[in-house]
Scaffold this motif. Structure first.
Motif, short mmCIF file in Angstrom:
data_model
loop_
_atom_site.label_atom_id
_atom_site.label_comp_id
_atom_site.label_asym_id
_atom_site.label_seq_id
_atom_site.Cartn_x
_atom_site.Cartn_y
_atom_site.Cartn_z
N LEU A 7 33.18 -28.56 41.04
CA LEU A 7 33.08 -28.08 39.67
C LEU A 7 31.84 -27.20 39.46
CD1 LEU A 7 34.23 -31.18 37.61
CD2 LEU A 7 35.43 -29.02 37.94
N ILE A 8 30.73 -27.58 40.10
CA ILE A 8 29.52 -26.76 39.98
C ILE A 8 29.74 -25.40 40.64
CG2 ILE A 8 27.12 -26.55 40.76
CD1 ILE A 8 26.90 -29.59 40.36
N GLY A 9 30.33 -25.38 41.81
CA GLY A 9 30.62 -24.12 42.49
C GLY A 9 31.63 -23.28 41.72
N PHE A 10 32.61 -23.94 41.15
CA PHE A 10 33.63 -23.24 40.36
C PHE A 10 32.99 -22.61 39.12
CE2 PHE A 10 37.32 -23.70 37.30
CZ PHE A 10 38.04 -22.65 37.83
N GLY A 11 32.13 -23.36 38.45
CA GLY A 11 31.43 -22.82 37.28
C GLY A 11 30.52 -21.66 37.64
N LEU A 12 29.80 -21.78 38.74
CA LEU A 12 28.92 -20.68 39.18
C LEU A 12 29.73 -19.44 39.55
CD1 LEU A 12 26.21 -22.56 41.27
CD2 LEU A 12 25.95 -21.44 39.05
N ALA A 13 30.87 -19.62 40.17
CA ALA A 13 31.71 -18.47 40.52
C ALA A 13 32.21 -17.78 39.26
CB ALA A 13 32.88 -18.92 41.37
N LEU A 14 32.54 -18.55 38.24
CA LEU A 14 32.99 -17.93 36.99
C LEU A 14 31.84 -17.21 36.28
CD1 LEU A 14 35.35 -20.71 35.60
CD2 LEU A 14 36.00 -18.51 36.57
N VAL A 29 36.50 -28.01 32.11
CA VAL A 29 37.17 -29.20 31.56
C VAL A 29 38.51 -29.42 32.24
CG1 VAL A 29 38.27 -30.12 29.49
CG2 VAL A 29 35.99 -29.16 29.35
N VAL A 30 39.30 -28.36 32.39
CA VAL A 30 40.60 -28.50 33.07
C VAL A 30 40.41 -28.89 34.53
CG1 VAL A 30 42.64 -27.21 33.82
CG2 VAL A 30 41.80 -26.94 31.49
N GLY A 31 39.44 -28.30 35.18
CA GLY A 31 39.16 -28.66 36.57
C GLY A 31 38.72 -30.11 36.70
N PHE A 32 37.92 -30.59 35.76
CA PHE A 32 37.48 -31.98 35.78
C PHE A 32 38.67 -32.93 35.62
CE2 PHE A 32 36.23 -35.82 33.48
CZ PHE A 32 35.34 -36.36 34.39
N ILE A 34 41.83 -32.39 36.33
CA ILE A 34 42.66 -32.34 37.54
C ILE A 34 41.98 -33.08 38.69
CG2 ILE A 34 43.59 -30.80 39.32
CD1 ILE A 34 44.14 -28.79 37.04
N MET A 35 40.68 -32.87 38.86
CA MET A 35 39.96 -33.56 39.94
C MET A 35 39.88 -35.06 39.71
SD MET A 35 38.96 -31.81 42.43
CE MET A 35 39.14 -30.12 42.85
N ALA A 36 39.71 -35.49 38.46
CA ALA A 36 39.67 -36.93 38.17
C ALA A 36 41.01 -37.57 38.48
CB ALA A 36 39.29 -37.16 36.70
N PHE A 37 42.10 -36.91 38.09
CA PHE A 37 43.44 -37.43 38.39
C PHE A 37 43.68 -37.49 39.89
CE2 PHE A 37 48.02 -36.80 39.01
CZ PHE A 37 48.48 -37.96 38.41
N ALA A 38 43.30 -36.44 40.60
CA ALA A 38 43.48 -36.42 42.06
C ALA A 38 42.63 -37.50 42.73
CB ALA A 38 43.13 -35.04 42.60
N GLY A 39 41.42 -37.72 42.24
CA GLY A 39 40.56 -38.76 42.80
C GLY A 39 41.13 -40.15 42.59
N MET A 40 41.66 -40.40 41.38
CA MET A 40 42.26 -41.71 41.11
C MET A 40 43.52 -41.93 41.94
SD MET A 40 41.75 -42.43 37.06
CE MET A 40 42.11 -40.80 36.45
#
Length: 87
Positions: A7-14, A29-32, A34-40
């Motif tokens: 998420l930090i890298g994604f934000g910096l790229a944007l 927010v959308v990335g978080f 999706i990543m939270a769902f994938a992690g669970m």
């Protein structure tokens, strides 16, 4: 931890490409989510053998508990006699 770094890298790229602050916030927010769902989901698959083992042990031990069965039968008989008496 990998999700946070993504998420930090994604934000910096944007930020470097010139996307607006609202767009960056929405994308993070959308990335978080999706990543939270994938992690669970990944944690669920990682813990699945233990979950199955615990369920099997509970299923096997459930039939050996005589006191719970006696208590349930006693309560059922008492409630049935109560219903017959006060009808």
């Amino acid at each position: 931890m990998t999700e946070l770094l993504f998420l930090i890298g994604f934000g910096l790229a944007l930020v470097m490409t010139g996307v607006s602050a609202i767009g960056i916030f929405a994308a993070i927010v959308v990335g978080f989510v999706i990543m939270a769902f994938a992690g669970m989901l990944g944690l669920l698959f990682k813990m699945l053998p233990w979950i199955i083992l615990i369920a099997a042990v509970i299923w096997l031990c459930r039939g050996k508990d005589k006191s719970a069965r006696r208590c349930r039968d006693y309560c059922y008989d008492r409630s049935r006699s109560y219903r017959k008496r006060y009808r």
